[in-house]
Enzyme design. Structure first.
Site, PDB file in Angstrom:
ATOM      1  N   HIS A   1      10.394   1.820   2.359  1.00 12.50           N
ATOM      2  CA  HIS A   1      11.353   2.852   1.934  1.00 12.50           C
ATOM      3  C   HIS A   1      10.949   3.506   0.616  1.00 12.50           C
ATOM      4  O   HIS A   1      10.234   2.927  -0.192  1.00 12.50           O
ATOM      5  CB  HIS A   1      12.756   2.248   1.771  1.00 12.50           C
ATOM      6  CG  HIS A   1      12.859   1.181   0.714  1.00 12.50           C
ATOM      7  ND1 HIS A   1      12.292  -0.068   0.844  1.00 12.50           N
ATOM      8  CD2 HIS A   1      13.472   1.180  -0.496  1.00 12.50           C
ATOM      9  CE1 HIS A   1      12.545  -0.789  -0.233  1.00 12.50           C
ATOM     10  NE2 HIS A   1      13.249  -0.061  -1.075  1.00 12.50           N
TER      11      HIS A   1
ATOM     12  N   ASP B   1      13.052   4.526  -2.655  1.00 12.38           N
ATOM     13  CA  ASP B   1      14.353   4.071  -3.135  1.00 12.38           C
ATOM     14  C   ASP B   1      15.418   5.152  -2.978  1.00 12.38           C
ATOM     15  O   ASP B   1      15.244   6.293  -3.442  1.00 12.38           O
ATOM     16  CB  ASP B   1      14.253   3.640  -4.605  1.00 12.38           C
ATOM     17  CG  ASP B   1      13.516   2.314  -4.723  1.00 12.38           C
ATOM     18  OD1 ASP B   1      13.665   1.468  -3.825  1.00 12.38           O
ATOM     19  OD2 ASP B   1      12.781   2.141  -5.713  1.00 12.38           O
TER      20      ASP B   1
ATOM     21  N   HIS C   1       7.553   1.476  -0.362  1.00 10.48           N
ATOM     22  CA  HIS C   1       7.223   0.078  -0.666  1.00 10.48           C
ATOM     23  C   HIS C   1       8.014  -0.864   0.230  1.00 10.48           C
ATOM     24  O   HIS C   1       9.004  -0.477   0.857  1.00 10.48           O
ATOM     25  CB  HIS C   1       7.493  -0.214  -2.141  1.00 10.48           C
ATOM     26  CG  HIS C   1       8.906   0.021  -2.557  1.00 10.48           C
ATOM     27  ND1 HIS C   1       9.424   1.282  -2.751  1.00 10.48           N
ATOM     28  CD2 HIS C   1       9.928  -0.834  -2.776  1.00 10.48           C
ATOM     29  CE1 HIS C   1      10.694   1.186  -3.081  1.00 10.48           C
ATOM     30  NE2 HIS C   1      11.041  -0.096  -3.105  1.00 10.48           N
TER      31      HIS C   1
ATOM     32  N   ARG D   1      15.621  -5.099 -11.611  1.00 10.73           N
ATOM     33  CA  ARG D   1      14.995  -3.781 -11.485  1.00 10.73           C
ATOM     34  C   ARG D   1      15.835  -2.692 -12.128  1.00 10.73           C
ATOM     35  O   ARG D   1      17.067  -2.845 -12.275  1.00 10.73           O
ATOM     36  CB  ARG D   1      14.752  -3.440 -10.009  1.00 10.73           C
ATOM     37  CG  ARG D   1      16.028  -3.048  -9.308  1.00 10.73           C
ATOM     38  CD  ARG D   1      15.877  -2.934  -7.852  1.00 10.73           C
ATOM     39  NE  ARG D   1      15.348  -1.705  -7.328  1.00 10.73           N
ATOM     40  CZ  ARG D   1      15.887  -0.506  -7.439  1.00 10.73           C
ATOM     41  NH1 ARG D   1      16.965  -0.307  -8.167  1.00 10.73           N
ATOM     42  NH2 ARG D   1      15.349   0.535  -6.834  1.00 10.73           N
TER      43      ARG D   1
HETATM   44  O1  LIG Z   1      11.587  -6.880  -4.620  1.00  8.01           O
HETATM   45  C1  LIG Z   1      10.648  -6.105  -4.646  1.00  8.01           C
HETATM   46  O2  LIG Z   1       9.484  -6.466  -4.849  1.00  8.01           O
HETATM   47  C2  LIG Z   1      10.876  -4.654  -4.387  1.00  8.01           C
HETATM   48  C3  LIG Z   1      12.304  -4.306  -4.521  1.00  8.01           C
HETATM   49  C4  LIG Z   1      12.668  -3.024  -3.915  1.00  8.01           C
HETATM   50  O3  LIG Z   1      12.353  -2.701  -2.798  1.00  8.01           O
HETATM   51  C5  LIG Z   1      13.444  -2.094  -4.712  1.00  8.01           C
HETATM   52  O4  LIG Z   1      13.651  -2.360  -5.879  1.00  8.01           O
HETATM   53  O5  LIG Z   1      13.822  -1.062  -4.175  1.00  8.01           O
END
Ligand SMILES: O=C(O)CCC(=O)C(=O)O
Length: 293
Positions: A98, A100, A253, A268
């Site tokens: 996806h 984000d 990702h 994040r």
């Molecule tokens: O957990 C991860 O490595 C990626 C997290 C993820 O997909 C996001 O933060 O949108």
């Protein structure tokens, strides 16, 4: 004068790491600008910052844009709502390709994820360079895609999650009621580099606007398959304290879910473009057919 940071490319198309970033004081404007330049060039940037606090995380995020409170993941709570938590112990995961929050009208431009707790093995994250994938399309396909837009819908993965028993029906109904979806061009122009990039993912994109359903499905399946070629991929094996910053305008990702029953916890932050920043103020002309992000 020596450059403020030292960057080592980890792949020819995508991925680089920043060597020895000193977080003991405030990062200078020069260092932050160098980080941003490296990010735009390499699309995914690994920092080794085990001492990074949530406040420092947010301070770096603010350089890149306006930190958001994530649409559906939990966060650190009062005072740190913009630090999102993805913790497998809470049932959260990101094992889907996806961009984000591409179901929003103006999705975040940059995301930065810090590894806090990792399983003994696994839980790597992969990124695909959608600019490299676009470059490799045939001239005929580029022509075909010009002017087409696709629907990005938050409900699509929720329906799949319900079918797989990953979410409760109550949670499904709550999310679906938000009705978050948006139409974005399939090809967008990066506002800083001027490079064209594919803007689609198998997670959120449901269909291409204005095409017959079978035609839309066939084109999307071709494009998803095309993007999934290993030469556009960068994979990071995390160490606790690593932070990866990625350019949400030009990569998709997926965090591999291969570590159950172990815990994996990431903090994040993602940011929206500010009007006065390069991220929102196009430095390149929009073409008639592709839209600047
Ligand atoms: O957990 C991860 O490595 C990626 C997290 C993820 O997909 C996001 O933060 O949108």
């Amino acid at each position: 004068m020596s450059p403020p940071i030292s960057v080592r490319a980890l792949g020819p198309r995508i991925g680089a790491e920043v060597l020895q970033l000193d977080l003991s004081g405030r990062l200078s404007a020069q260092t932050l600008e160098a980080l941003e330049a490296a990010l735009v060039r390499h699309e995914a940037l690994v920092l080794h910052v085990p001492e990074l606090s949530p406040d420092q995380h947010l301070a770096i995020a603010r350089h890149f844009g306006e930190p958001e409170v994530h649409t559906f993941y939990p966060n650190l709570g009062k005072g740190h709502e913009q630090i999102t938590v993805i913790d497998s112990k809470l049932g959260d995961r990101a094992d889907m390709w996806h961009h984000d929050e591409s179901f929003l009208p103006s999705p975040p431009v940059v995301t930065m994820t810090h590894a806090r707790i990792l399983p003994p093995l696994g839980g790597d994250t992969c990124w695909i360079s959608m600019t490299s994938a676009y470059d490799a399309l045939s001239a005929r396909m580029k022509q075909y895609l010009d002017g087409l837009s696709a629907w990005h819908d938050m409900n699509a993965p929720m329906t799949a999650a319900l079918q797989h028993g990953v979410v409760t029906h109550e949670r499904y109904v709550e999310v679906v009621a938000q009705n978050r979806r948006h139409l974005h061009p399939l090809v967008r122009v990066h506002p800083v580099t001027g490079r064209r990039t594919l803007y689609l993912s198998p997670t959120y994109v449901t269909h291409i606007d204005g095409l017959a359903p079978a035609e839309s499905r066939a084109i999307l399946d071709y494009l998803f398959g095309h993007c999934m070629q290993v030469e556009y991929l960068f994979k990071h094996r995390w160490t606790v304290g690593d932070m990866v910053v990625w350019d949400n305008r030009s990569v998709i990702h997926n965090a591999i879910l291969d570590y159950a029953p172990h815990q994996r916890r990431m903090h994040r932050a993602s940011v929206f473009a500010r009007q006065h920043q390069g991220g929102a103020t196009p430095q390149h002309e929009e073409s008639a057919c592709a839209t600047t992000i």
